[in-house]
Design a protein around this motif. Structure first.
Motif, mmCIF file in Angstrom:
data_model
loop_
_atom_site.group_PDB
_atom_site.id
_atom_site.type_symbol
_atom_site.label_atom_id
_atom_site.label_comp_id
_atom_site.label_asym_id
_atom_site.label_seq_id
_atom_site.Cartn_x
_atom_site.Cartn_y
_atom_site.Cartn_z
ATOM 1 N N ALA A 1 0.839 -1.204 0.000
ATOM 2 C CA ALA A 1 0.000 0.000 0.000
ATOM 3 C C ALA A 1 0.875 1.257 0.000
ATOM 4 O O ALA A 1 0.590 2.226 -0.715
ATOM 5 C CB ALA A 1 -0.934 0.002 1.213
ATOM 6 N N ALA A 2 1.959 1.230 0.799
ATOM 7 C CA ALA A 2 2.851 2.394 0.865
ATOM 8 C C ALA A 2 3.514 2.634 -0.492
ATOM 9 O O ALA A 2 3.678 3.775 -0.926
ATOM 10 C CB ALA A 2 3.906 2.192 1.951
ATOM 11 N N LEU A 3 3.860 1.533 -1.173
ATOM 12 C CA LEU A 3 4.476 1.632 -2.498
ATOM 13 C C LEU A 3 3.510 2.285 -3.489
ATOM 14 O O LEU A 3 3.872 3.196 -4.236
ATOM 15 C CB LEU A 3 4.838 0.222 -2.968
ATOM 16 N N TRP A 4 2.272 1.824 -3.485
ATOM 17 C CA TRP A 4 1.273 2.389 -4.408
ATOM 18 C C TRP A 4 0.984 3.852 -4.071
ATOM 19 O O TRP A 4 0.814 4.678 -4.956
ATOM 20 C CB TRP A 4 -0.010 1.549 -4.398
ATOM 21 N N GLN A 5 0.965 4.150 -2.779
ATOM 22 C CA GLN A 5 0.748 5.548 -2.381
ATOM 23 C C GLN A 5 1.892 6.420 -2.880
ATOM 24 O O GLN A 5 1.671 7.534 -3.359
ATOM 25 C CB GLN A 5 0.668 5.644 -0.858
ATOM 26 N N MET B 1 -5.982 0.093 2.280
ATOM 27 C CA MET B 1 -5.673 -1.339 2.206
ATOM 28 C C MET B 1 -6.399 -2.055 3.329
ATOM 29 O O MET B 1 -6.194 -1.751 4.506
ATOM 30 C CB MET B 1 -4.164 -1.540 2.335
ATOM 31 N N ALA B 2 -7.262 -3.001 2.958
ATOM 32 C CA ALA B 2 -8.006 -3.776 3.958
ATOM 33 C C ALA B 2 -7.320 -5.115 4.186
ATOM 34 O O ALA B 2 -6.914 -5.788 3.237
ATOM 35 C CB ALA B 2 -9.439 -3.987 3.491
ATOM 36 N N VAL B 3 -7.169 -5.482 5.463
ATOM 37 C CA VAL B 3 -6.504 -6.732 5.853
ATOM 38 C C VAL B 3 -7.441 -7.522 6.767
ATOM 39 O O VAL B 3 -8.013 -6.960 7.710
ATOM 40 C CB VAL B 3 -5.170 -6.428 6.582
ATOM 41 N N SER C 1 6.782 0.275 6.956
ATOM 42 C CA SER C 1 6.360 0.654 5.605
ATOM 43 C C SER C 1 6.226 2.164 5.456
ATOM 44 O O SER C 1 6.273 2.689 4.347
ATOM 45 C CB SER C 1 5.010 0.017 5.285
ATOM 46 N N GLY C 2 6.023 2.843 6.567
ATOM 47 C CA GLY C 2 5.770 4.284 6.505
ATOM 48 C C GLY C 2 4.350 4.612 6.065
ATOM 49 O O GLY C 2 4.036 5.767 5.769
ATOM 50 N N LEU C 3 3.473 3.594 6.041
ATOM 51 C CA LEU C 3 2.083 3.823 5.608
ATOM 52 C C LEU C 3 1.329 4.682 6.630
ATOM 53 O O LEU C 3 1.461 4.484 7.840
ATOM 54 C CB LEU C 3 1.371 2.474 5.433
#
Ligand code: C2E
Ligand code: MG
Ligand code: MG
Ligand code: MG
Length: 282
Positions: A102-106, A114-116, A139-141
């Motif tokens: 999710a952090a990468l896509w952001q 992102m749902a987990v 991740s820094g998310l």
């Protein structure tokens, strides 16, 4: 006669139990090896806004890339992972991997949540807060981009401890949603006290929402209840255009289902969902 057939029935059951026990054990040790060897992968399914149709998020769904059998679905191995406790380290891996992705896509400029999925054992365990904190820090998310899905059955077990954990996760800034909503026993009072953000209407109601009066009534009632409690509501298992239209017309906020995209690899998600318009043939 009766005695004889009774005995052979017994033998039959004993033999079958053995086969099942052996298969169960094999699956257990297979899962341990799979975790060590990195055979799990996450697939991502798009979630869209019904008001405009834009992508709003993804749900991470685990798959086991088995060396001989190919892709194995979670319905087959999650129950065994729960029984053996392996769901805890497996769940930690899912959290880290989903947050990393999710952090990468952001970072690539895509705004999405992102749902987990969480199992009861993870939720009851004292250090879920730590696992979530580590996945976010690594991740820094943004915590607000992480949504944890729990089921109604988690809420009713040991609910003081679970409620306390839910509050602490909420204070970290992550979102909480109730998966498969409508199939369990949660009351409106629980929803209020749990500081839940979102309800996911179970796919059993959505499948025939446009053709079955009862499913339609239940769906409308859940949408209304969610909105009167200030919760977001998402429908899962949307396969037909007509179901999508019904949901939009009845004020459902978001949707997820084959109509908008199947669960897919990260690479495919980038190519078909992030780099273009959402297509239903994904
Ligand atoms: P869920 O969280 O309710 O996920 C939705 C399931 O419905 C997924 O099955 C998804 O592939 C499927 N689905 C989505 N859209 C449609 C549709 O339009 N039609 C139909 N017929 N099905 C649709 P999947 O991936 O096999 O996962 C099954 C369950 O396994 C999940 O249900 C969730 O409870 C569990 N699970 C998956 N990944 C994880 C995980 O990482 N951790 C835990 N604890 N459980 C997981
Ligand atoms: Mg889910
Ligand atoms: Mg909140
Ligand atoms: Mg569900």
């Amino acid at each position: 006669h009766a005695k004889q057939s009774g005995r052979s029935t017994y033998r039959f059951f004993a033999a079958r139990m053995n086969v099942e026990a052996v298969a169960h054990l094999a699956l257990r040790s297979g899962l341990h090896r799979a975790l060590e060897r990195g055979e799990f992968e996450l697939h991502y399914q798009p979630q869209v806004s019904l008001n405009g149709g834009t992508l709003i998020g993804a749900e991470a769904l685990i798959r086991w890339n088995h060396p001989e059998r190919g892709l194995v679905l979670p319905g087959e191995f999650i129950p065994v992972a729960e029984d053996s406790g392996l769901i805890v380290p497996m769940g930690d891996w899912v959290l880290r991997e989903a947050c990393r992705q999710a952090a990468l896509w952001q970072a690539q400029g895509h705004k999405l949540t992102m749902a987990v999925n969480l199992s009861a054992l993870q939720f009851r365990r004292g250090d879920l807060e730590k696992a979530v904190g580590e996945a976010l820090a690594e991740s820094g998310l943004d915590p607000a981009a992480l949504e944890l899905e729990l089921t109604e059955s988690i809420m009713i077990q040991d609910h003081e401890a679970v409620m306390d954990m839910a509050r602490r996760l909420g204070r970290m800034g992550v979102q909480l949603s109730i998966d498969d909503f409508g199939t369990g026993y949660s009351s409106m009072a629980y929803l209020k006290r749990f500081a839940v953000d979102k309800l996911k209407i179970d796919q059993s109601f959505i499948r025939d929402v446009h053709t079955d009066n009862d499913s339609a009534a239940i769906t409308r009632a859940i949408i209304q209840m969610a909105h009167s409690l200030n919760l977001t509501v998402i429908a899962e298992g949307v396969e037909d255009e007509a179901a999508g239209i019904f949901l939009r017309d009845h004020g459902c906020d978001q949707a997820q289902g084959y109509l908008y995209g199947r669960p897919m690899t990260a690479l495919r998600f980038e190519k078909t969902i992030l780099d273009g318009a959402i297509s239903s043939d994904a």
